[in-house]
Scaffold this motif. Structure first.
Motif, short mmCIF file in Angstrom:
data_model
loop_
_atom_site.label_atom_id
_atom_site.label_comp_id
_atom_site.label_asym_id
_atom_site.label_seq_id
_atom_site.Cartn_x
_atom_site.Cartn_y
_atom_site.Cartn_z
N ALA A 159 0.84 -1.21 0.00
CA ALA A 159 0.00 0.00 0.00
C ALA A 159 0.87 1.25 0.00
O ALA A 159 0.59 2.22 -0.72
CB ALA A 159 -0.92 -0.01 1.22
N PHE A 160 1.94 1.23 0.78
CA PHE A 160 2.84 2.39 0.86
C PHE A 160 3.52 2.66 -0.48
O PHE A 160 3.58 3.81 -0.92
CB PHE A 160 3.88 2.15 1.95
N ILE A 161 4.00 1.61 -1.13
CA ILE A 161 4.72 1.84 -2.38
C ILE A 161 3.77 2.23 -3.51
O ILE A 161 4.14 2.99 -4.39
CB ILE A 161 5.57 0.62 -2.79
N ILE A 162 2.53 1.70 -3.47
CA ILE A 162 1.57 2.11 -4.50
C ILE A 162 1.27 3.61 -4.37
O ILE A 162 1.20 4.34 -5.36
CB ILE A 162 0.27 1.29 -4.39
N ASN A 166 6.46 5.53 -8.73
CA ASN A 166 7.13 6.38 -9.71
C ASN A 166 7.93 7.51 -9.08
O ASN A 166 8.22 8.51 -9.74
CB ASN A 166 6.13 6.95 -10.72
N ARG A 167 8.28 7.38 -7.81
CA ARG A 167 9.20 8.34 -7.21
C ARG A 167 10.12 7.60 -6.25
O ARG A 167 9.77 6.55 -5.72
CB ARG A 167 8.46 9.47 -6.50
N LEU A 168 11.31 8.16 -6.06
CA LEU A 168 12.30 7.50 -5.21
C LEU A 168 11.83 7.50 -3.76
O LEU A 168 11.53 8.56 -3.20
CB LEU A 168 13.65 8.22 -5.33
N ILE A 169 11.77 6.30 -3.18
CA ILE A 169 11.41 6.16 -1.77
C ILE A 169 12.67 5.78 -1.00
O ILE A 169 13.26 4.73 -1.25
CB ILE A 169 10.34 5.07 -1.56
N LYS A 170 13.09 6.62 -0.09
CA LYS A 170 14.30 6.36 0.66
C LYS A 170 14.09 5.22 1.65
O LYS A 170 13.00 5.06 2.21
CB LYS A 170 14.75 7.62 1.40
N ASP A 203 4.96 -11.51 -12.91
CA ASP A 203 4.12 -11.76 -14.09
C ASP A 203 3.36 -10.51 -14.55
O ASP A 203 2.47 -10.61 -15.37
CB ASP A 203 3.15 -12.91 -13.82
N ASP A 204 3.72 -9.35 -13.99
CA ASP A 204 3.08 -8.10 -14.40
C ASP A 204 4.13 -7.23 -15.10
O ASP A 204 4.96 -6.59 -14.45
CB ASP A 204 2.51 -7.35 -13.19
N PRO A 205 4.12 -7.20 -16.43
CA PRO A 205 5.14 -6.45 -17.18
C PRO A 205 5.05 -4.94 -16.99
O PRO A 205 5.98 -4.22 -17.37
CB PRO A 205 4.85 -6.85 -18.63
N MET A 206 3.96 -4.46 -16.41
CA MET A 206 3.79 -3.03 -16.22
C MET A 206 4.55 -2.51 -15.00
O MET A 206 4.69 -1.30 -14.82
CB MET A 206 2.30 -2.70 -16.06
N ILE A 207 5.03 -3.42 -14.15
CA ILE A 207 5.65 -3.01 -12.89
C ILE A 207 7.14 -3.35 -12.92
O ILE A 207 7.54 -4.46 -13.27
CB ILE A 207 4.98 -3.71 -11.69
N ARG A 208 7.95 -2.38 -12.51
CA ARG A 208 9.40 -2.60 -12.43
C ARG A 208 9.90 -2.01 -11.12
O ARG A 208 9.56 -0.87 -10.77
CB ARG A 208 10.11 -1.94 -13.61
N TYR A 217 14.35 2.84 -3.32
CA TYR A 217 13.72 2.13 -4.43
C TYR A 217 12.76 3.05 -5.18
O TYR A 217 12.20 3.97 -4.61
CB TYR A 217 12.94 0.91 -3.95
N ILE A 218 12.58 2.73 -6.47
CA ILE A 218 11.50 3.32 -7.23
C ILE A 218 10.64 2.16 -7.76
O ILE A 218 11.16 1.22 -8.35
CB ILE A 218 11.99 4.16 -8.41
N PHE A 219 9.34 2.25 -7.55
CA PHE A 219 8.40 1.25 -8.06
C PHE A 219 7.71 1.86 -9.26
O PHE A 219 6.83 2.71 -9.13
CB PHE A 219 7.42 0.85 -6.97
N ARG A 220 8.15 1.44 -10.45
CA ARG A 220 7.66 2.00 -11.69
C ARG A 220 6.34 1.36 -12.09
O ARG A 220 6.18 0.15 -12.07
CB ARG A 220 8.68 1.77 -12.81
N ASP A 221 5.40 2.20 -12.44
CA ASP A 221 4.13 1.76 -13.02
C ASP A 221 4.09 2.27 -14.44
O ASP A 221 3.83 3.43 -14.70
CB ASP A 221 2.96 2.33 -12.19
N ASN A 222 4.40 1.37 -15.39
CA ASN A 222 4.52 1.77 -16.80
C ASN A 222 3.19 1.63 -17.55
O ASN A 222 3.16 1.74 -18.74
CB ASN A 222 5.59 0.93 -17.48
#
Length: 222
Positions: A159-162, A166-170, A203-208, A217-222
């Motif tokens: 929940a926190f990362i969502i 798309n921004r750097l979380i220290k 298995d979700d190609p939209m997430i990196r 970390y950055i959790f990318r939602d493409n």
């Protein structure tokens, strides 16, 4: 973690900004209501700290606007108005907390972390990222090919990362928000949790998930 601080006292504003930034909290300081509303419309914040007595308006009016436009944004009051009726008015507006001056900066940091943890724990909505969704109240993660039953800590972390995608979380911010403190051994535990998340989302190609070693970390939602 990004905080909007609305405080007209220049010296107190600078002191709080410096102290919060020392505790890995990003601060944007506004000295009046007009500036605060402009920043609120342009920037995504995790929390707002509102003084009640401002030169051009009062904090209660500002809070009403915040509540109407972004009801999920938690806010607290930090003010010298300490009468019972003022405290009740502030809490009725939906404030997570009402802190009266004088106060200790350490107490403010503690209250901020409690508010953010409480909001994560009490979340009952479905949060989406990529082609996946988190059912926070059910402790369940649904990806394109799988459904995972989560622990409470895993659900809080996702929940926190969502909410910060798309921004750097220290690392320090993640540890203090989810685990309550920045500790070496808790940091190793967090790394294990991140490894699990990589498996969950494989298995979700939209997430990196990008790692910035020693930073976060950055959790990318493409």
């Amino acid at each position: 973690m990004s905080v909007l601080l609305i405080e007209d006292d220049v010296d107190l504003g600078k002191l709080l900004t410096q102290f919060l930034e020392m505790n890995d909290i990003e601060v944007v300081h506004a000295r009046d209501g007009e500036t605060a509303l402009d920043l609120f419309e342009r920037i995504e914040f995790d929390l707002a700290i509102i003084d009640v007595m401002l030169p051009d308006t009062n904090g209660f009016k500002i809070a009403k606007v915040f509540k109407q436009q972004k009801p999920d944004l938690p806010f607290l009051f930090l003010t010298a108005k300490n009468k019972k009726e003022d405290i009740i008015s502030g809490l009725k507006l939906g404030a997570e907390d009402y802190i009266t001056k004088p106060f200790e900066p350490e107490e403010l940091v503690l209250r901020i972390n409690i508010v953010l943890r409480r909001n994560l724990q009490n979340g009952n909505q479905t949060l989406d990222i990529g082609n996946s969704s988190l059912k926070h109240d059910e402790l369940k993660l649904c990806t394109p090919q799988n459904e995972y039953k989560l622990t409470q800590k895993e659900s809080e972390l996702i929940a926190f990362i969502i909410k910060n995608k798309n921004r750097l979380i220290k690392r320090q911010i993640m540890l203090k928000t989810i685990w309550g403190e920045n500790d070496y051994f808790l940091g190793r535990s967090m790394d294990v949790f991140i490894s699990r998340l990589r498996k969950f989302f494989k298995d979700d190609p939209m997430i990196r998930i990008e790692t910035f070693r020693g930073v976060g970390y950055i959790f990318r939602d493409n």
